[in-house]
Enzyme design. Structure first.
Site, PDB file in Angstrom:
ATOM      1  N   GLU A  47       0.858  -1.183   0.000  1.00  0.00           N
ATOM      2  CA  GLU A  47       0.000   0.000   0.000  1.00  0.00           C
ATOM      3  C   GLU A  47       0.903   1.245   0.000  1.00  0.00           C
ATOM      4  O   GLU A  47       1.998   1.228   0.598  1.00  0.00           O
ATOM      5  CB  GLU A  47      -0.841  -0.011   1.285  1.00  0.00           C
ATOM      6  N   ASN A 110      -6.936   6.301  -1.520  1.00  0.00           N
ATOM      7  CA  ASN A 110      -5.852   5.366  -1.258  1.00  0.00           C
ATOM      8  C   ASN A 110      -6.088   4.224  -2.237  1.00  0.00           C
ATOM      9  O   ASN A 110      -7.051   3.457  -2.062  1.00  0.00           O
ATOM     10  CB  ASN A 110      -5.920   4.894   0.211  1.00  0.00           C
ATOM     11  N   LYS A 127      -9.435   2.158  -1.718  1.00  0.00           N
ATOM     12  CA  LYS A 127      -9.603   1.589  -0.381  1.00  0.00           C
ATOM     13  C   LYS A 127     -10.936   2.002   0.253  1.00  0.00           C
ATOM     14  O   LYS A 127     -11.267   3.190   0.327  1.00  0.00           O
ATOM     15  CB  LYS A 127      -8.460   2.048   0.518  1.00  0.00           C
ATOM     16  N   GLU A 146      -5.927   8.538   7.903  1.00  0.00           N
ATOM     17  CA  GLU A 146      -6.478   8.146   6.596  1.00  0.00           C
ATOM     18  C   GLU A 146      -7.885   8.688   6.387  1.00  0.00           C
ATOM     19  O   GLU A 146      -8.247   9.057   5.268  1.00  0.00           O
ATOM     20  CB  GLU A 146      -6.471   6.624   6.448  1.00  0.00           C
ATOM     21  N   CYS A 172      -4.769  -2.981   2.817  1.00  0.00           N
ATOM     22  CA  CYS A 172      -4.480  -2.877   4.242  1.00  0.00           C
ATOM     23  C   CYS A 172      -5.647  -3.229   5.170  1.00  0.00           C
ATOM     24  O   CYS A 172      -5.998  -4.380   5.306  1.00  0.00           O
ATOM     25  CB  CYS A 172      -3.895  -1.508   4.545  1.00  0.00           C
ATOM     26  N   ASN A 197       0.444  -1.109   5.316  1.00  0.00           N
ATOM     27  CA  ASN A 197       1.364  -0.399   6.223  1.00  0.00           C
ATOM     28  C   ASN A 197       0.743  -0.565   7.601  1.00  0.00           C
ATOM     29  O   ASN A 197      -0.281   0.084   7.891  1.00  0.00           O
ATOM     30  CB  ASN A 197       1.443   1.106   5.916  1.00  0.00           C
TER      31      ASN A 197
HETATM   32  N1  ING Z   1      -3.045   0.198   8.723  1.00  0.00           N
HETATM   33  C1  ING Z   1      -3.502  -0.608   9.785  1.00  0.00           C
HETATM   34  C2  ING Z   1      -4.118  -1.917   9.352  1.00  0.00           C
HETATM   35  O1  ING Z   1      -5.322  -2.123   9.272  1.00  0.00           O
HETATM   36  C3  ING Z   1      -4.582  -0.772  11.960  1.00  0.00           C
HETATM   37  C4  ING Z   1      -4.386   0.125  10.751  1.00  0.00           C
HETATM   38  C5  ING Z   1      -3.492  -1.244  12.672  1.00  0.00           C
HETATM   39  C6  ING Z   1      -5.829  -1.164  12.331  1.00  0.00           C
HETATM   40  C7  ING Z   1      -3.682  -2.091  13.778  1.00  0.00           C
HETATM   41  C8  ING Z   1      -6.053  -2.003  13.431  1.00  0.00           C
HETATM   42  C9  ING Z   1      -4.976  -2.472  14.144  1.00  0.00           C
HETATM   43  O2  ING Z   1      -3.306  -2.806   9.121  1.00  0.00           O
HETATM   44  C10 ING Z   1      -3.694   0.618   7.595  1.00  0.00           C
HETATM   45  N2  ING Z   1      -2.988   1.416   6.763  1.00  0.00           N
HETATM   46  O3  ING Z   1      -4.862   0.317   7.374  1.00  0.00           O
END
Ligand code: ING
Length: 304
Positions: A47, A110, A127, A146, A172, A197
């Site tokens: 991503e 995104n 996204k 985001e 993601c 990410n």
């Molecule tokens: N990053 C993370 C993901 O869904 C996240 C955000 C991290 C959500 C940890 C929940 C727990 O992998 C992105 N860019 O969506």
């Protein structure tokens, strides 16, 4: 004749804020050449693979934010990816920040694209599940804006005929939601490509941090098995501008088994020869949707 797609999960290590598009494209091209050397038909990049993960910061001014977006695809710096695809005969999935004029106004998404071996864009996804928050939240060790910087995707979860099969895309956070895979599963998807990410630390729930890699593979393995599809998940990994992001890029078979994985937090290729016909035994038996699903009992999923 088995329908084999040889896939390279092209994990990236950190991209520094100061790293130019041209420098990043050189890293991507190196991974494409490496993958071609191993006979890959397709490489999957993360991503937002052209810049650092900029939603980790709050920016006051729109022009600062827009510096991370692409106005054309291919554009001046990214054209080399498309030329290399055509030169080598290898396709790619690329995640990037898309700035486009649509319906008379500027839209920011995104986005990911799927490019075939001739260097043509055969699919685009924007996204849908945007995690994080919209306002600046200074209490956090880092932001996750985001919801502020992107609009929700407006293309649904399309499935494209390419590379000899039915290919889908996600980005993601989408991978954490079963609906993502099921909407594509209902279209017969045979391989879902996605980049991510993912910070190790999740400020609203630090107690989950130790399970970041487990949750990453859990959701992709279950999505693959429950929809009889391959899933390829690729990280932007490592300590990027002070934030530790997970690696754990994997290629998952329709059985739910991990058949290839990265083991570093840098630029690394994990490769698997994926037989798309391995989807058949799941789609025709355990997950024969026509025979076994009961959609009239699931209304709550879309009505709530
Ligand atoms: N990053 C993370 C993901 O869904 C996240 C955000 C991290 C959500 C940890 C929940 C727990 O992998 C992105 N860019 O969506």
């Amino acid at each position: 004749m088995p329908r084999i797609v040889s896939v390279g999960a092209a994990q990236l290590g950190p991209i520094a804020l100061k790293e130019s598009r041209a420098e990043v494209v050189e890293r991507l091209v190196a991974l494409m050449r490496q993958a071609k050397g191993h006979g890959c038909d397709l490489v999957v990049f993360p991503e937002l693979a052209l810049t650092t993960f900029f939603p980790r910061w709050y920016f006051e001014h729109q022009e600062e934010i827009d510096a991370f977006f692409e106005r054309q695809m291919p554009g001046h710096d990214t054209r080399k990816l498309f030329d290399t695809a055509r030169e080598l005969g290898i396709g790619f999935y690329l995640g990037y920040a898309e700035l486009v004029e649509q319906e008379g106004r500027l839209r920011r998404f995104n986005t990911s694209i799927l490019v075939d071996k001739a260097g043509s864009i055969v699919g685009k996804y924007r996204k849908i599940h945007l995690p994080g928050h919209h306002e600046h939240e200074p209490w956090r060790a880092f932001q996750h804006l985001e919801k502020r910087y992107f609009e929700r995707g407006d293309l649904g979860f399309p499935v494209y005929r390419a590379f000899g099969g039915l290919m889908g895309m996600a980005i993601c956070n989408d991978r954490r939601w079963p609906e993502t895979y099921r909407v594509m599963g209902l279209q017969g998807v045979e391989m879902v490509l996605l980049g991510y990410n993912t910070p190790v630390h999740n400020p609203p729930a630090p107690e989950h941090d130790a399970l970041s890699n487990f949750h990453n593979s859990l959701v992709m393995q279950s999505g693959a098995y429950q929809n009889g599809t391959w899933v390829v998940g690729v990280a932007k990994a490592g300590r990027e501008e002070g934030v530790d992001q997970i690696g754990n890029s994997i290629i998952v078979a329709p059985s739910g088994e991990i058949v290839a994985a990265c083991s570093t937090l840098g630029d690394e290729l994990a490769i698997a020869r994926c037989d798309l016909d391995l989807t058949r035994s799941y789609k025709s038996t355990t997950f024969n949707f026509a025979r076994h699903r009961e959609p009239d009992q699931y209304r709550m999923i879309v009505e709530r």
